[in-house]
Design a protein around this motif. Structure first.
Motif, PDB file in Angstrom:
ATOM      1  N   CYS A  58       0.869  -1.177   0.000  1.00 44.07           N
ATOM      2  CA  CYS A  58       0.000   0.000   0.000  1.00 44.07           C
ATOM      3  C   CYS A  58       0.905   1.226   0.000  1.00 44.07           C
ATOM      4  O   CYS A  58       2.027   1.172   0.496  1.00 44.07           O
ATOM      5  N   VAL A  59       0.408   2.323  -0.537  1.00 47.80           N
ATOM      6  CA  VAL A  59       1.147   3.574  -0.455  1.00 47.80           C
ATOM      7  C   VAL A  59       0.590   4.333   0.746  1.00 47.80           C
ATOM      8  O   VAL A  59      -0.295   5.180   0.621  1.00 47.80           O
ATOM      9  N   THR A  60       1.083   4.006   1.913  1.00 48.97           N
ATOM     10  CA  THR A  60       0.635   4.563   3.208  1.00 48.97           C
ATOM     11  C   THR A  60      -0.811   4.164   3.518  1.00 48.97           C
ATOM     12  O   THR A  60      -1.069   3.376   4.419  1.00 48.97           O
ATOM     13  N   GLU A  61      -1.762   4.700   2.776  1.00 45.69           N
ATOM     14  CA  GLU A  61      -3.175   4.392   2.990  1.00 45.69           C
ATOM     15  C   GLU A  61      -3.577   3.207   2.113  1.00 45.69           C
ATOM     16  O   GLU A  61      -3.464   3.264   0.879  1.00 45.69           O
ATOM     17  N   CYS A  62      -4.028   2.134   2.747  1.00 41.77           N
ATOM     18  CA  CYS A  62      -4.451   0.952   1.990  1.00 41.77           C
ATOM     19  C   CYS A  62      -5.851   1.165   1.432  1.00 41.77           C
ATOM     20  O   CYS A  62      -6.763   1.590   2.151  1.00 41.77           O
ATOM     21  N   THR A  63      -6.019   0.855   0.158  1.00 43.85           N
ATOM     22  CA  THR A  63      -7.309   1.021  -0.509  1.00 43.85           C
ATOM     23  C   THR A  63      -7.906  -0.338  -0.840  1.00 43.85           C
ATOM     24  O   THR A  63      -7.256  -1.383  -0.718  1.00 43.85           O
ATOM     25  N   VAL A  64      -9.144  -0.314  -1.282  1.00 45.00           N
ATOM     26  CA  VAL A  64      -9.814  -1.544  -1.717  1.00 45.00           C
ATOM     27  C   VAL A  64      -9.042  -2.201  -2.847  1.00 45.00           C
ATOM     28  O   VAL A  64      -8.839  -3.422  -2.857  1.00 45.00           O
ATOM     29  N   ASN A  65      -8.565  -1.410  -3.794  1.00 50.10           N
ATOM     30  CA  ASN A  65      -7.811  -1.972  -4.924  1.00 50.10           C
ATOM     31  C   ASN A  65      -6.512  -2.629  -4.466  1.00 50.10           C
ATOM     32  O   ASN A  65      -6.041  -3.590  -5.089  1.00 50.10           O
ATOM     33  N   ASP A  66      -5.918  -2.133  -3.399  1.00 52.97           N
ATOM     34  CA  ASP A  66      -4.686  -2.730  -2.876  1.00 52.97           C
ATOM     35  C   ASP A  66      -4.930  -4.119  -2.293  1.00 52.97           C
ATOM     36  O   ASP A  66      -4.022  -4.960  -2.278  1.00 52.97           O
ATOM     37  N   LEU A  67      -6.149  -4.377  -1.792  1.00 54.23           N
ATOM     38  CA  LEU A  67      -6.401  -5.567  -0.986  1.00 54.23           C
ATOM     39  C   LEU A  67      -7.378  -6.576  -1.598  1.00 54.23           C
ATOM     40  O   LEU A  67      -7.436  -7.723  -1.148  1.00 54.23           O
ATOM     41  N   LYS A  68      -8.132  -6.170  -2.602  1.00 54.89           N
ATOM     42  CA  LYS A  68      -9.266  -6.984  -3.050  1.00 54.89           C
ATOM     43  C   LYS A  68      -8.888  -8.322  -3.670  1.00 54.89           C
ATOM     44  O   LYS A  68      -9.731  -9.214  -3.770  1.00 54.89           O
ATOM     45  N   THR A  69      -7.633  -8.501  -4.078  1.00 56.05           N
ATOM     46  CA  THR A  69      -7.235  -9.770  -4.692  1.00 56.05           C
ATOM     47  C   THR A  69      -6.642 -10.754  -3.692  1.00 56.05           C
ATOM     48  O   THR A  69      -6.306 -11.882  -4.052  1.00 56.05           O
ATOM     49  N   TYR A  70      -6.528 -10.340  -2.433  1.00 58.79           N
ATOM     50  CA  TYR A  70      -5.851 -11.162  -1.431  1.00 58.79           C
ATOM     51  C   TYR A  70      -6.846 -11.843  -0.488  1.00 58.79           C
ATOM     52  O   TYR A  70      -8.029 -11.483  -0.420  1.00 58.79           O
ATOM     53  N   THR A  71      -6.317 -12.801   0.264  1.00 55.99           N
ATOM     54  CA  THR A  71      -7.081 -13.452   1.331  1.00 55.99           C
ATOM     55  C   THR A  71      -6.786 -12.708   2.627  1.00 55.99           C
ATOM     56  O   THR A  71      -5.632 -12.634   3.056  1.00 55.99           O
ATOM     57  N   TYR A 112     -16.478  -2.759   2.392  1.00 54.70           N
ATOM     58  CA  TYR A 112     -15.707  -2.239   1.263  1.00 54.70           C
ATOM     59  C   TYR A 112     -15.060  -3.323   0.403  1.00 54.70           C
ATOM     60  O   TYR A 112     -15.032  -3.200  -0.824  1.00 54.70           O
ATOM     61  N   LEU A 113     -14.533  -4.366   1.018  1.00 55.28           N
ATOM     62  CA  LEU A 113     -13.857  -5.397   0.235  1.00 55.28           C
ATOM     63  C   LEU A 113     -14.832  -6.388  -0.392  1.00 55.28           C
ATOM     64  O   LEU A 113     -14.688  -6.766  -1.564  1.00 55.28           O
ATOM     65  N   ARG A 114     -15.798  -6.848   0.381  1.00 57.43           N
ATOM     66  CA  ARG A 114     -16.695  -7.906  -0.093  1.00 57.43           C
ATOM     67  C   ARG A 114     -17.337  -7.597  -1.446  1.00 57.43           C
ATOM     68  O   ARG A 114     -17.338  -8.458  -2.339  1.00 57.43           O
ATOM     69  N   PRO A 115     -17.876  -6.382  -1.667  1.00 56.42           N
ATOM     70  CA  PRO A 115     -18.507  -6.116  -2.960  1.00 56.42           C
ATOM     71  C   PRO A 115     -17.525  -6.108  -4.127  1.00 56.42           C
ATOM     72  O   PRO A 115     -17.951  -6.168  -5.293  1.00 56.42           O
ATOM     73  N   ASN A 162     -14.209 -13.706  -4.917  1.00 51.65           N
ATOM     74  CA  ASN A 162     -14.768 -14.782  -4.104  1.00 51.65           C
ATOM     75  C   ASN A 162     -14.692 -14.393  -2.623  1.00 51.65           C
ATOM     76  O   ASN A 162     -13.894 -14.939  -1.863  1.00 51.65           O
ATOM     77  N   PRO A 163     -15.528 -13.452  -2.188  1.00 49.90           N
ATOM     78  CA  PRO A 163     -15.400 -12.905  -0.838  1.00 49.90           C
ATOM     79  C   PRO A 163     -15.589 -13.928   0.281  1.00 49.90           C
ATOM     80  O   PRO A 163     -14.983 -13.800   1.341  1.00 49.90           O
ATOM     81  N   ASN A 164     -16.422 -14.944   0.051  1.00 51.81           N
ATOM     82  CA  ASN A 164     -16.641 -15.946   1.097  1.00 51.81           C
ATOM     83  C   ASN A 164     -15.386 -16.764   1.392  1.00 51.81           C
ATOM     84  O   ASN A 164     -15.239 -17.303   2.494  1.00 51.81           O
ATOM     85  N   GLN A 165     -14.499 -16.831   0.417  1.00 51.99           N
ATOM     86  CA  GLN A 165     -13.230 -17.511   0.609  1.00 51.99           C
ATOM     87  C   GLN A 165     -12.115 -16.530   0.966  1.00 51.99           C
ATOM     88  O   GLN A 165     -11.180 -16.879   1.693  1.00 51.99           O
ATOM     89  N   GLN A 166     -12.218 -15.320   0.481  1.00 53.06           N
ATOM     90  CA  GLN A 166     -11.134 -14.346   0.668  1.00 53.06           C
ATOM     91  C   GLN A 166     -11.186 -13.624   2.014  1.00 53.06           C
ATOM     92  O   GLN A 166     -10.148 -13.162   2.495  1.00 53.06           O
ATOM     93  N   ILE A 167     -12.366 -13.509   2.612  1.00 51.32           N
ATOM     94  CA  ILE A 167     -12.484 -12.920   3.949  1.00 51.32           C
ATOM     95  C   ILE A 167     -12.596 -14.065   4.947  1.00 51.32           C
ATOM     96  O   ILE A 167     -13.592 -14.788   4.973  1.00 51.32           O
ATOM     97  N   VAL A 168     -11.560 -14.214   5.765  1.00 53.43           N
ATOM     98  CA  VAL A 168     -11.498 -15.335   6.711  1.00 53.43           C
ATOM     99  C   VAL A 168     -11.662 -14.764   8.125  1.00 53.43           C
ATOM    100  O   VAL A 168     -10.869 -13.934   8.562  1.00 53.43           O
ATOM    101  N   VAL A 169     -12.695 -15.222   8.824  1.00 50.38           N
ATOM    102  CA  VAL A 169     -13.032 -14.681  10.142  1.00 50.38           C
ATOM    103  C   VAL A 169     -12.489 -15.602  11.239  1.00 50.38           C
ATOM    104  O   VAL A 169     -12.736 -16.817  11.216  1.00 50.38           O
TER     105      VAL A 169
END
Length: 286
Positions: A156-169, A185-188, A192-199
């Motif tokens: 991230c360039v200091t502030e992390c954005t949705v585009n910085d994180l949306k492809t990761y788990t 912000y990330l889920r939409p 594959n948000p159900n796999q990419q967001i791990v609680v």
């Protein structure tokens, strides 16, 4: 004459009936007196409270943690709670909750006297929490941070954005503002948000998952992110922050039945005025 001097049967019965009635009235009166005495004894005021039971959720350094060497709970929040106990002149007891949602539920109904666990009282999550528990005045300003492995592709360039994180788990702790941000912000924007967001239930398990390459990054409050990254040989780094402008508060039961909030707020005001708050900041956030 002998027969004439005897009382008629009906008269004898009437006399006996009066005696029985008087006896019953006296017995009932004595019974009620006994009940009354027992009632007032039962309603005697309870002994004064002398112990402050503080709920927390560790690990979440530098706010709350457990020192296995000393066998004590430590941290910025713990120190403030201890000052509240001192102000009350009560014994200080800490109760650990492995589940953050269970802690929030228990403090709301008074199963612990107060909760210190870097609890956000502002924003969407805070608004919901204000309907189930009561909060002190705010005592800390916070943002979210993104924790990643050293050498990973997460940047991230200091502030992390949705585009910085949306492809990761991404790992998040349940019932937290980290999860709220990821869902909002990330889920939409994830494939594959159900796999990419791990609680995770606990912070230590999500940190272990990050170190073990099971997830790519963790969204967590910024100061804990810095603490985990700064630990010796952690292999972790803060990839950037997410500005959320959160406010932490000390939580008590809904409606504040123990009337703790005036005491807590007095302690918070006093430590800011006398310099103790600055000392605690230097102690835990240096």
């Amino acid at each position: 004459m002998a027969e004439g001097g005897a009382a008629p049967p009906s008269a004898a019965m009437r006399g006996k009936g009066v005696s029985v009635v008087v006896t019953i009235v006296i017995a009932v009166a004595l019974f009620l007196v006994g009940i009354g005495a027992g009632y007032f004894a039962f309603r005697a005021p309870p002994p004064p409270k002398t112990t402050l039971v503080v709920g927390t959720n560790v690990p979440f350094p530098p706010f709350e943690d457990f020192n296995s060497t000393s066998g004590e709970f430590v941290g910025f929040d713990i120190d403030i709670a201890a000052l509240v106990a001192k102000e009350l002149n009560w014994t200080f007891v800490v109760r650990q909750y492995s589940s953050f949602p269970n802690l929030l539920g228990d403090v709301g109904v008074g199963n612990v006297d107060l909760a210190v666990a870097a609890i956000t009282m502002s924003g969407t999550t805070g608004a919901g929490r204000n309907s189930s528990m009561a909060f002190s005045n705010p005592y800390y300003n916070a943002n979210q941070g993104v924790l990643a492995r050293v050498g990973s592709a997460v940047t991230c360039v200091t502030e992390c954005t949705v585009n910085d994180l949306k492809t990761y788990t991404i790992g998040v702790q349940q019932a937290t503002t980290s999860l709220d941000w990821a869902n909002k912000y990330l889920r939409p924007n994830m494939t594959n948000p159900n796999q990419q967001i791990v609680v995770f239930e606990r912070v230590d398990t999500e940190i272990a998952a990050l170190k073990g390459n099971q997830i790519d990054a963790v969204i967590i409050d910024l100061d804990p992110a810095k603490t985990y990254a700064g630990a010796s040989n952690s292999g972790l780094r803060v990839a950037g922050q997410i500005t959320t402008g959160e406010l932490y508060g000390i939580a008590v039961a809904h409606g504040d039945p123990l009337k703790l909030l005036p005491v807590i707020n007095r302690v918070l005001a006093n430590i800011r005025a006398n310099g103790v708050y600055s000392q605690l900041i230097a102690k835990w956030f240096a």
